[in-house]
Design an enzyme around this catalytic site. Structure first.
Site, PDB file in Angstrom:
ATOM      1  CD  GLN B 252      -3.146   0.889   0.096  1.00 15.37           C
ATOM      2  OE1 GLN B 252      -3.066   1.525  -0.657  1.00 15.37           O
ATOM      3  NE2 GLN B 252      -3.527  -0.261   0.050  1.00 15.37           N
ATOM      4  CG  HIS B 255      -0.618   2.585  -4.280  1.00 18.30           C
ATOM      5  ND1 HIS B 255      -0.998   2.338  -5.528  1.00 18.30           N
ATOM      6  CD2 HIS B 255      -1.277   1.485  -3.792  1.00 18.30           C
ATOM      7  CE1 HIS B 255      -1.621   1.450  -5.894  1.00 18.30           C
ATOM      8  NE2 HIS B 255      -1.727   0.800  -4.788  1.00 18.30           N
ATOM      9  CD  GLU B 320      -8.920   2.321  -1.247  1.00 16.51           C
ATOM     10  OE1 GLU B 320      -8.008   2.663  -0.719  1.00 16.51           O
ATOM     11  OE2 GLU B 320      -9.075   2.155  -2.545  1.00 16.51           O
ATOM     12  CG  HIS B 321      -7.584  -1.999  -0.055  1.00 16.55           C
ATOM     13  ND1 HIS B 321      -6.984  -0.763  -0.347  1.00 16.55           N
ATOM     14  CD2 HIS B 321      -7.644  -2.455  -1.455  1.00 16.55           C
ATOM     15  CE1 HIS B 321      -7.089  -0.619  -1.739  1.00 16.55           C
ATOM     16  NE2 HIS B 321      -7.578  -1.530  -2.386  1.00 16.55           N
ATOM     17  CG  ASP B 354      -4.548  -4.182  -5.494  1.00 15.80           C
ATOM     18  OD1 ASP B 354      -5.719  -3.818  -5.209  1.00 15.80           O
ATOM     19  OD2 ASP B 354      -3.316  -3.833  -4.679  1.00 15.80           O
ATOM     20  CG  HIS B 413     -51.389  16.471  -6.791  1.00 12.56           C
ATOM     21  ND1 HIS B 413     -50.989  17.611  -7.047  1.00 12.56           N
ATOM     22  CD2 HIS B 413     -50.114  15.591  -6.672  1.00 12.56           C
ATOM     23  CE1 HIS B 413     -49.680  17.782  -7.434  1.00 12.56           C
ATOM     24  NE2 HIS B 413     -49.164  16.391  -7.013  1.00 12.56           N
TER      25      HIS B 413
END
Lengths: 426, 426
Positions: B252, B255, B320-321, B354, B413
């Site tokens: 991670q 990145h 996220e993960h 991934d 209506h």
């Protein structure tokens, strides 16, 4: 007087009143949000004094107020609310989804799990009219999704919330109700205060301040949509009754001056007759002034060469509400590609769906039906995917992942697999 | 050196690097969007010259270029891409949904129909690295949803698109590809130009300009999400191998410097061992400098009192993960309430997901897993509800709807129903 056009004479983007409006409330709203983030309850009490003339001791509607509301509302109407709620519940129950799991390869388990949001906020406008139908429509899908806590906020003029709104909240299953309106209510729901819990999603209509506030907090929390003026498109052929078609157009037009009612027909006779009927019926309405402005400014009759072309026009417009007033409406259903809510046949006026039938009345406006959907149970859930591999299963594909990672220049990704391959393990 | 904390010592909101960043590109982006709206292709050609040094004759990648790409990419890697695509396809096929219909009451038919978007736009970043996995992940769900036309845009330095990207597009089923990057690509997709068709939804990651442009066109078209820095949270107990856990954290961290890798464990032994392993492994990485910054600035090890508390921490963070590195990971699955993608057990590193396993890698960041989901087939469909009543069915409930409408102060209506009751009809 409503205007008539042939299809060739009008640009699709002019058919509904869909100007992108710039509002100048952004700065005001940003300041209110900042104020509520910083000063929390103190700011909320202050706004209640300022905007609602309410000197509140407590921001939350009490158990007693909520219980009392059920006695203050006429019992016959309560029963109608309950029946509508049951219909809405029955329809939205069908939207519930199941987790799934995939076990097609040895040693591999993949899946998707569906979970409700923890907390949802429902904004209910105050003002002159009160809309219990909106309370039902915005709350029931959340309830069915399994949202743990549903928080409602609504402005309380003089500290009082309309009992009809409270009764609808009771029937729908709202957990807590706060006497807060405007951008400050949205800010409180998005950030939380001493009294108001922070929510994960905010739904519900509101004025320009509420809409702008929802825009500004979007990303921090989820929101339903920013609704534009309401719209109806009626597809009707020569078999239709002009009085009925005109009445349906007016049910949209009475909402507000920016609301649009558009008839698309292949019948010159019907076009003319509807035009005359509108003139006859408008003066009969309590909200004649609004309906008049809407019909004259935003209303349109479009003459298509055929009903096939009429359907094409509807698809290009992607209306919020679509009525298909013909004898065999199901024959059209497959051809409709973009529409929020579809009313099939001559006995399904939009009002049936606004209040009672079961499908949601919170719908995509301004052509967003091209990519958005009616409010549904899906709006109150989120999904997680999951992945399980055994050591054997990983060994079988591991080198491919290492190769893929290297191809993308992310060697540490590859190493996380390679180190497992080296070590083996169970 | 990574920092260790006890749970009590750290505020949840500080665990990941989740500052709300103000970018100052809003005005620049607004000007680019306006330029593309007004000058269309002419503006796009101009930006291609300016930013990509490309003197293009045609904005679109030709059939010949696309075909050639399949020969330029190594065949073994093409096979890996095809296998990954097959896995992604198999998983996302399970997300497909069915229309439903409700016929529980006499004379009443209600339902929901699901339709693909007409056109989706996939943005693929250029720059130093190229990410064929993103092409697969963003395109395949659209394809499975039945989107009629998938348009890809990507910057083409010197007029050339990386063949690996073109090959991935071919495998994924992209219909048309344009050599346009940045905010101008987003503007072209949102508004359309002579060459680029207007789409209904734009997905895909990008730099600050692309993200801001997606924000600005949101509402006019749908967008997937504005992704923040990538995150992983690893739940690991004392049975775990520190070398493996550290390798996963580094996958991670490599990145970017803002990426966050967080370990939550109940084992002081593991915490110390992982800390040492990180120091040992970082220098071995090609992207050591980025990983070092990420680990030192954003990385954290949190010592929980028990794995039960560790799960609570994870739920509060909504990562996220999420890797659950324990011997019986399925025992934890029911307790996880907020996470984008969950990796179960010791043999499922994030890298597996991934690239290869099948679930999507486009995931909610910055805690938005509380209310958002992985990219899925759902992102490329929309729903319409429909309502059919017979005259008899309407007669049975008509007066209730009139009453409801009057209660909300919307008499027109009510009239739209009343006029049908008066007239009867089939």
């Amino acid at each position: 007087m409503i205007q008539q056009y042939r299809y060739e004479e009008i640009k699709i983007e002019d058919i509904f009143h869909r100007t992108e409006e710039k509002t100048d409330v952004a700065d005001t709203v940003a300041a209110i949000i900042e104020d509520v983030r910083k000063n929390k309850d103190e700011a909320l009490f202050r706004y209640c004094r300022q905007f609602d003339g309410a000197e509140l001791e407590c921001l939350e509607v009490s158990e007693e107020e909520r219980a009392a509301a059920l006695w203050q509302v006429d019992h016959e109407f309560l029963d109608i609310l309950r029946e509508a709620a049951a219909n809405i519940r029955a329809f939205h129950e069908k939207q519930k989804r199941q987790d799934f799991v995939v076990t097609e390869k040895d040693g591999v388990v993949l899946g998707q799990k569906i979970m409700p949001l923890d907390r949802a906020g429902v904004y209910v406008p105050g003002g002159t009219a009160s809309y219990p139908s909106t309370v039902l429509m915005d709350t029931i899908p959340a309830k069915i999704a399994g949202v743990k806590e549903i928080i409602m906020t609504t402005p309380a003029k003089g500290g009082k919330v309309n009992p009809v709104i409270l009764a609808a909240a009771e029937i729908a299953g709202v957990d807590r109700i706060f006497k807060i309106g405007g951008a400050q209510a949205v800010a409180a729901l998005a950030y939380g205060t001493e009294s108001v819990p922070k929510v994960d999603k905010i739904v519900g209509p509101g004025n320009a301040f509420v809409a702008e506030a929802k825009k500004q907090v979007f990303g921090r929390v989820s929101i339903d949509m920013i609704a534009g003026p309401s719209e109806i498109l009626i597809l009707a052929d020569d078999t239709c009754d002009a009085e009925i078609v005109a009445a349906d157009m007016l049910s949209q037009a009475e909402h507000d001056k920016m609301a649009s009612a558009v008839l698309v027909t292949d019948s010159q006779r019907l076009a003319d007759a509807v035009s005359a009927e509108l003139e006859r019926q408008i003066p009969l309405l309590p909200r004649a002034e609004i309906a008049r402005a809407s019909i004259d400014e935003c209303g349109k009759i479009i003459l298509a060469e055929s009903m096939v072309q009429a359907v094409e026009i509807s698809n290009e417009i992607a209306p919020e509400h679509l009525e298909i007033c013909v004898d065999h409406p199901f024959a059209y259903l497959a051809q409709i590609r973009h529409a929020g809510s579809i009313f099939l046949g001559k006995q399904a006026p939009e009002a049936l769906g606004d209040y009672f039938a079961g499908p949601n009345h919170t719908l995509p406006t301004s052509g967003t039906a091209r990519f958005s959907s009616p409010l549904s149970v899906d709006d109150f859930i989120k999904k997680s995917s999951f992945t399980y591999y055994t050591a054997d299963a990983l060994r079988e594909v591991g080198q491919k992942i290492v190769r893929f990672a290297n191809e993308e220049g992310l060697q540490a990704h590859g190493r996380s697999v390679a180190v497992r391959l080296e070590k083996g393990g169970e």
